[in-house]
Write a protein that holds these residues in place. Structure first.
Motif, PDB file in Angstrom:
ATOM      1  N   UNK A 160      33.549  96.835  45.702  1.00 42.73           N
ATOM      2  CA  UNK A 160      32.174  96.501  45.186  1.00 42.73           C
ATOM      3  C   UNK A 160      31.512  95.169  45.841  1.00 42.73           C
ATOM      4  N   UNK A 161      30.681  95.274  46.802  1.00 39.86           N
ATOM      5  CA  UNK A 161      30.290  94.122  47.583  1.00 39.86           C
ATOM      6  C   UNK A 161      29.792  93.103  46.808  1.00 39.86           C
ATOM      7  N   UNK A 162      28.969  93.381  46.043  1.00 37.62           N
ATOM      8  CA  UNK A 162      28.138  92.239  45.278  1.00 37.62           C
ATOM      9  C   UNK A 162      29.002  91.574  44.105  1.00 37.62           C
ATOM     10  N   UNK A 163      29.919  92.646  43.574  1.00 39.77           N
ATOM     11  CA  UNK A 163      30.919  92.171  42.592  1.00 39.77           C
ATOM     12  C   UNK A 163      32.133  91.452  43.244  1.00 39.77           C
ATOM     13  N   UNK A 164      32.291  91.276  44.750  1.00 44.62           N
ATOM     14  CA  UNK A 164      33.232  90.746  45.129  1.00 44.62           C
ATOM     15  C   UNK A 164      34.611  91.346  44.732  1.00 44.62           C
ATOM     16  N   UNK A 165      34.914  92.512  44.695  1.00 37.68           N
ATOM     17  CA  UNK A 165      36.137  93.192  44.271  1.00 37.68           C
ATOM     18  C   UNK A 165      36.392  94.322  45.251  1.00 37.68           C
ATOM     19  N   UNK A 166      37.922  94.304  45.365  1.00 34.49           N
ATOM     20  CA  UNK A 166      38.503  95.093  46.083  1.00 34.49           C
ATOM     21  C   UNK A 166      39.324  96.048  45.087  1.00 34.49           C
TER      22      UNK A 166
ATOM     23  N   UNK B 194      41.229  93.671  42.694  1.00 32.08           N
ATOM     24  CA  UNK B 194      41.441  92.262  43.307  1.00 32.08           C
ATOM     25  C   UNK B 194      39.849  91.760  43.521  1.00 32.08           C
ATOM     26  N   UNK B 195      39.737  90.463  43.024  1.00 32.29           N
ATOM     27  CA  UNK B 195      38.687  89.768  43.244  1.00 32.29           C
ATOM     28  C   UNK B 195      38.684  88.917  44.451  1.00 32.29           C
ATOM     29  N   UNK B 196      37.703  88.901  45.197  1.00 30.10           N
ATOM     30  CA  UNK B 196      37.604  88.081  46.543  1.00 30.10           C
ATOM     31  C   UNK B 196      36.637  86.921  46.214  1.00 30.10           C
TER      32      UNK B 196
ATOM     33  N   UNK C 170      39.601  92.314  55.695  1.00 30.09           N
ATOM     34  CA  UNK C 170      38.372  92.363  54.971  1.00 30.09           C
ATOM     35  C   UNK C 170      37.525  91.908  55.568  1.00 30.09           C
ATOM     36  N   UNK C 171      35.970  92.270  55.528  1.00 32.81           N
ATOM     37  CA  UNK C 171      34.974  92.056  56.211  1.00 32.81           C
ATOM     38  C   UNK C 171      34.239  91.043  55.118  1.00 32.81           C
ATOM     39  N   UNK C 172      34.093  89.683  55.071  1.00 33.07           N
ATOM     40  CA  UNK C 172      33.796  89.043  53.866  1.00 33.07           C
ATOM     41  C   UNK C 172      32.404  88.259  54.281  1.00 33.07           C
ATOM     42  N   UNK C 173      31.584  87.574  53.615  1.00 33.16           N
ATOM     43  CA  UNK C 173      30.420  87.098  53.815  1.00 33.16           C
ATOM     44  C   UNK C 173      30.454  85.953  55.084  1.00 33.16           C
TER      45      UNK C 173
END
Length: 307
Positions: free
Chosen positions: A31-37, A50-52, A69-72
């Motif tokens: 969930x991109x905007x939820x920062x979750x895997x 898992x929360x990023x 992971x592709x992060x901000x």
């Protein structure tokens, strides 16, 4: 209407990036905007979350264990996991049944940056692993400004090679079964493009493969016959195109914003579809959930990042 099932009921703001983990028999999605895997094991029903620390555009398997992971602000590595006690700085939880039930930390493992390149107003989006084990990762501006996004190749040793530097919303990327062509979506163009690959596995000769009029092409996957399946944002469907670019099949969905698709299950015949709720004033009850269409085709095993 296609016989669509809810694999995981959820309220993801922007579900994306489904990837089947053949070794573990589970699906990974974000969930991109939820920062979750998220992970989901269809055999047992086990789910983990898992929360990023940042918005996460994609999470893919690493060959030696753990995730890339592709992060901000760039691309990072988790793991390999160290067990239930190895909670990352971001935190993790597991769930079976109701979302959010506390449990063992999975996936876990220490985090480190592989390539950090923060740009104000820009975030990560979709990513994919090439047959050679490299990661192709996309970015976009939060305001979706034209030319504000990129597509970058990161080799297993961390070497960074820009592929495209003037895209708007970098999205689906996938390779033909023989590894000689790569398909790519910059969503506002309403096209799936195709490139040939040179001897260094870099794209050349970009050209249109298929054009979408109803909605915007988003995430895609390539099946064992070379067919290209693409989710249509604001199109409420997944379409399959033949290797020649002809529309071959349409899976109508009850949700307006499917985002990406991938084959999974023990024999790779079930099509998993991520969905989004963001921006919808009256979302369908399934919006934000992970959907599945059983026995719809035959997928290919997805390579793991070799770094």
């Amino acid at each position: 209407m296609t016989a669509v099932e809810v694999a995981v009921p959820a309220h993801a703001a922007l579900g994306e990036g489904p990837t089947w983990d053949t070794r573990a028999g589970r699906l990974i999605w974000v969930d991109i905007l939820g920062s979750r895997v998220h992970t989901y094991d269809p055999a047992s029903g086990r789910r983990t979350v898992m929360t990023t620390e940042q918005h996460v555009g994609a999470a893919k398997l690493r060959a030696g264990g753990g995730l890339v992971v592709n992060l901000r602000d760039g691309v990072g590595l988790y793991g390999p996991p160290t067990g239930a006690g190895g909670v990352t700085a971001a935190g993790a939880e597991s769930a079976t049944g109701a979302e959010g039930t506390a449990g063992a930390a999975e996936p876990g493992g220490a985090f480190r940056w592989l390539h950090r390149e923060p740009v104000p107003g820009r975030r990560a989006n979709d990513a994919a692993v090439a047959p050679d084990g490299s990661l192709w990762c996309g970015t976009m501006r939060y305001d979706e400004a034209p030319g504000g996004g990129t597509l970058t190749r990161i080799a297993p040793d961390g070497t960074v090679r820009p592929i495209l530097d003037d895209v708007a919303v970098s999205n689906g990327t996938g390779w033909s079964p023989d590894g000689r062509r790569v398909y790519y979506v910059d969503s506002p163009t309403r096209r799936i493009d195709v490139f040939d690959l040179d001897d260094d596995q870099l794209p050349v000769d970009r050209r249109p493969f298929a054009t979408v009029e109803d909605g915007f092409p988003d995430g895609l996957t390539v099946d064992a016959e070379g067919g290209v399946w693409v989710a249509l944002w604001d199109g409420g469907a997944v379409r399959r195109y033949t290797p020649e670019g002809a529309l071959d099949r349409v899976l109508d969905l009850p949700v307006r914003r499917p985002t990406a698709c991938a084959f999974g299950g023990a024999d790779l015949t079930d099509l998993y579809i991520t969905t989004a709720r963001t921006g919808l004033t009256a979302p369908h009850p399934m919006s934000g959930s992970l959907l599945v269409v059983p026995g719809v085709g035959k997928g290919l095993p997805q390579p793991a990042f070799a770094g």
